[in-house]
Scaffold this active site. Structure first.
Site, PDB file in Angstrom:
ATOM      1  N   ASP A  78      51.809  33.941  37.030  1.00 18.29           N
ATOM      2  CA  ASP A  78      50.461  34.476  36.870  1.00 18.29           C
ATOM      3  C   ASP A  78      50.424  35.666  35.908  1.00 18.29           C
ATOM      4  O   ASP A  78      49.587  35.708  34.999  1.00 18.29           O
ATOM      5  CB  ASP A  78      49.894  34.882  38.230  1.00 18.29           C
ATOM      6  CG  ASP A  78      48.520  35.492  38.120  1.00 18.29           C
ATOM      7  OD1 ASP A  78      47.535  34.739  38.065  1.00 18.29           O
ATOM      8  OD2 ASP A  78      48.418  36.735  38.074  1.00 18.29           O
ATOM      9  N   GLY A  88      43.520  26.817  39.749  1.00 17.33           N
ATOM     10  CA  GLY A  88      43.368  26.078  40.991  1.00 17.33           C
ATOM     11  C   GLY A  88      41.941  25.630  41.237  1.00 17.33           C
ATOM     12  O   GLY A  88      41.692  24.515  41.703  1.00 17.33           O
ATOM     13  N   ALA A 136      44.993  34.130  37.117  1.00 22.42           N
ATOM     14  CA  ALA A 136      45.288  32.907  36.368  1.00 22.42           C
ATOM     15  C   ALA A 136      45.537  31.735  37.311  1.00 22.42           C
ATOM     16  O   ALA A 136      45.093  30.605  37.064  1.00 22.42           O
ATOM     17  CB  ALA A 136      46.489  33.133  35.459  1.00 22.42           C
ATOM     18  N   ASP A 137      46.265  31.985  38.387  1.00 20.33           N
ATOM     19  CA  ASP A 137      46.495  30.942  39.388  1.00 20.33           C
ATOM     20  C   ASP A 137      45.186  30.481  40.014  1.00 20.33           C
ATOM     21  O   ASP A 137      44.950  29.285  40.196  1.00 20.33           O
ATOM     22  CB  ASP A 137      47.404  31.477  40.494  1.00 20.33           C
ATOM     23  CG  ASP A 137      48.860  31.559  40.079  1.00 20.33           C
ATOM     24  OD1 ASP A 137      49.327  30.663  39.379  1.00 20.33           O
ATOM     25  OD2 ASP A 137      49.530  32.533  40.463  1.00 20.33           O
ATOM     26  N   ILE A 138      44.342  31.447  40.382  1.00 20.81           N
ATOM     27  CA  ILE A 138      43.087  31.098  41.050  1.00 20.81           C
ATOM     28  C   ILE A 138      42.170  30.325  40.113  1.00 20.81           C
ATOM     29  O   ILE A 138      41.566  29.316  40.498  1.00 20.81           O
ATOM     30  CB  ILE A 138      42.400  32.366  41.578  1.00 20.81           C
ATOM     31  CG1 ILE A 138      43.245  33.001  42.686  1.00 20.81           C
ATOM     32  CG2 ILE A 138      41.002  32.051  42.104  1.00 20.81           C
ATOM     33  CD1 ILE A 138      42.773  34.374  43.119  1.00 20.81           C
TER      34      ILE A 138
END
Length: 404
Positions: free
Chosen positions: A139, A171, A166-168
């Site tokens: 991230d 996702g 970035a992950d969220i």
């Protein structure tokens, strides 16, 4: 009433945050999510910490309502188990290292060649092709590469966001794409091959900052709590703390200075009449507002701002959020089981009026290996052999069954 995704089966070879967040959303909506984990420790996020009564905070957040199957994908037998699971699934999601799924025989083309209605999602850091395809993609690294860090923080110090943005972002786009693909398949009978890049998801979230760069050839400055395009929009001192005030239009400005601060002369000050004027004279505008707010007690100022319809807030600490009165009043907290205890969990943000999100238990590593393999037609004796030869792991709390 039924949950929207009841009857949908998702197989996920996933780890960390991005893909697990996507599939957790699908599980909350009623999908059956079979999570394939490594035998040696499982999902990486299981070991980030053990703060939730012995379970990792990230893992509890991201993996409720899933079935855990622990398989050694380095073995032919392990790979065969996953392919058989995918053959009867509706969706396959993976966020392994670039090229790893294909090397394991779990590439999109191979999986869909015999199952054209399958929906596959490859979630990676940088996407297929390009000079960064093989780069590692945590991230923080994506936040840096996307430019998010460069515009986050104070003028003196750039920082990453306090959550894995970035992950969220990736996702959320992953889950959205799966829902769109399922709708298309139900309407037209077509499967889908979907690719989601963490870099591209994060750059999309830059929004106005990216356009500012493109059309002014200048990046938006780091503003701390301020806003590049709006004033006043910052934290302002009070007698006993500070209050965040965000005035987004000229009517709001007049309400602030006339109805709350009792400084009507500021409403007609030529430096402050319009938002464009206030941004151009930001330092003077902020100083003028601060000279009045510092005379107030925080609670009194918040009450007066709210009564006048001026947007305002206090910076809540994490301890405040846990007991936030709005979340409590709306009944947003539920409980979910983990392998060690029952813990609080927030309902998903999107609320259906006629049915509540599934919010199942957080699985122990390999907790569902035996039942899932039984569903593939394996007898208990065969499963015991797989366990014996370290091809799969079944949760040790569950007794091995033997049959003749």
């Amino acid at each position: 009433m039924r949950l929207p995704l009841e009857g949908v089966t998702v197989v996920a070879v996933e780890q960390a945050v991005a893909a697990p967040l996507a599939t957790r959303q699908l599980a909350d909506l009623g999908a059956r999510v079979i999570k394939v984990e490594r035998r040696d420790g499982g999902d990486l996020s299981r070991g980030y910490d053990h703060v939730v009564d012995g379970t990792g905070a990230h893992f509890v957040w991201l993996n409720r309502g899933k079935e855990s199957v622990a398989v050694d994908l380095k073995t032919a037998e392990g790979r065969d188990i996953v392919r058989r699971l995918v053959d009867s699934a509706d969706v396959f999601v993976q966020n392994l290292a670039p090229g790893a799924a294909k090397r394991l025989g779990l590439g999109t083309d191979e999986l869909r060649s015999n199952h054209p209605e399958l929906i596959t999602v490859d979630l990676s850091g940088f996407g297929t092709g390009g000079p960064h395809e093989q780069r590692k993609a945590y991230d923080m690294l994506i936040q840096a590469e996307a430019g998010l860090i460069s515009i986050t923080g104070t003028p003196e110090t750039a920082v990453k966001t306090g959550i894995p943005t970035a992950d969220i972002a990736s996702g959320l786009y992953c889950a959205q794409a799966v829902l769109a693909a399922l709708l298309r398949r139900w309407r037209f009978g077509e499967g889908a091959s979907i690719e989601v890049s963490m870099l591209e998801a994060t750059v999309e979230w830059l929004g106005h900052a990216l356009y500012t760069q493109m059309f002014t050839e200048s990046a938006p400055p780091r503003m701390g709590l301020g806003h590049t395009s709006i004033a006043p929009y910052d934290a302002f001192p009070t007698r006993d703390g500070e209050v965040l005030i965000g005035v987004q239009n000229d009517r709001g400005w007049r309400s602030l200075v006339r109805d709350v601060l009792d400084a009507p002369e500021l409403a007609d000050d030529p430096r402050f009449v319009t938002n464009v004027d206030r941004v151009a004279h930001r330092a003077a505008c902020d100083a003028a507002v601060a000279s009045h707010t510092r005379r107030w007690a925080t609670d009194d100022l918040i009450t007066s701002l709210e009564a006048a319809g001026v947007p305002a807030a206090q910076v809540k600490q994490m301890s405040d959020v846990v007991s936030h009165p709005q979340l409590r009043a709306r009944g947003r907290w539920r409980e979910v089981a983990t392998e060690h205890s029952v813990v609080p969990a927030l309902l998903p943000p999107a609320t259906f009026s006629d049915v509540e999100a599934a919010m199942g238990a957080v699985p122990a590593l390999g907790e569902h290996t035996r039942t899932v393999l039984q569903g593939l037609g394996l007898r208990d004796q065969q499963i015991d052999e797989l366990v014996k030869h370290e091809i799969v792991t079944s949760d040790p709390r569950l007794p091995a069954l033997t049959s003749s």
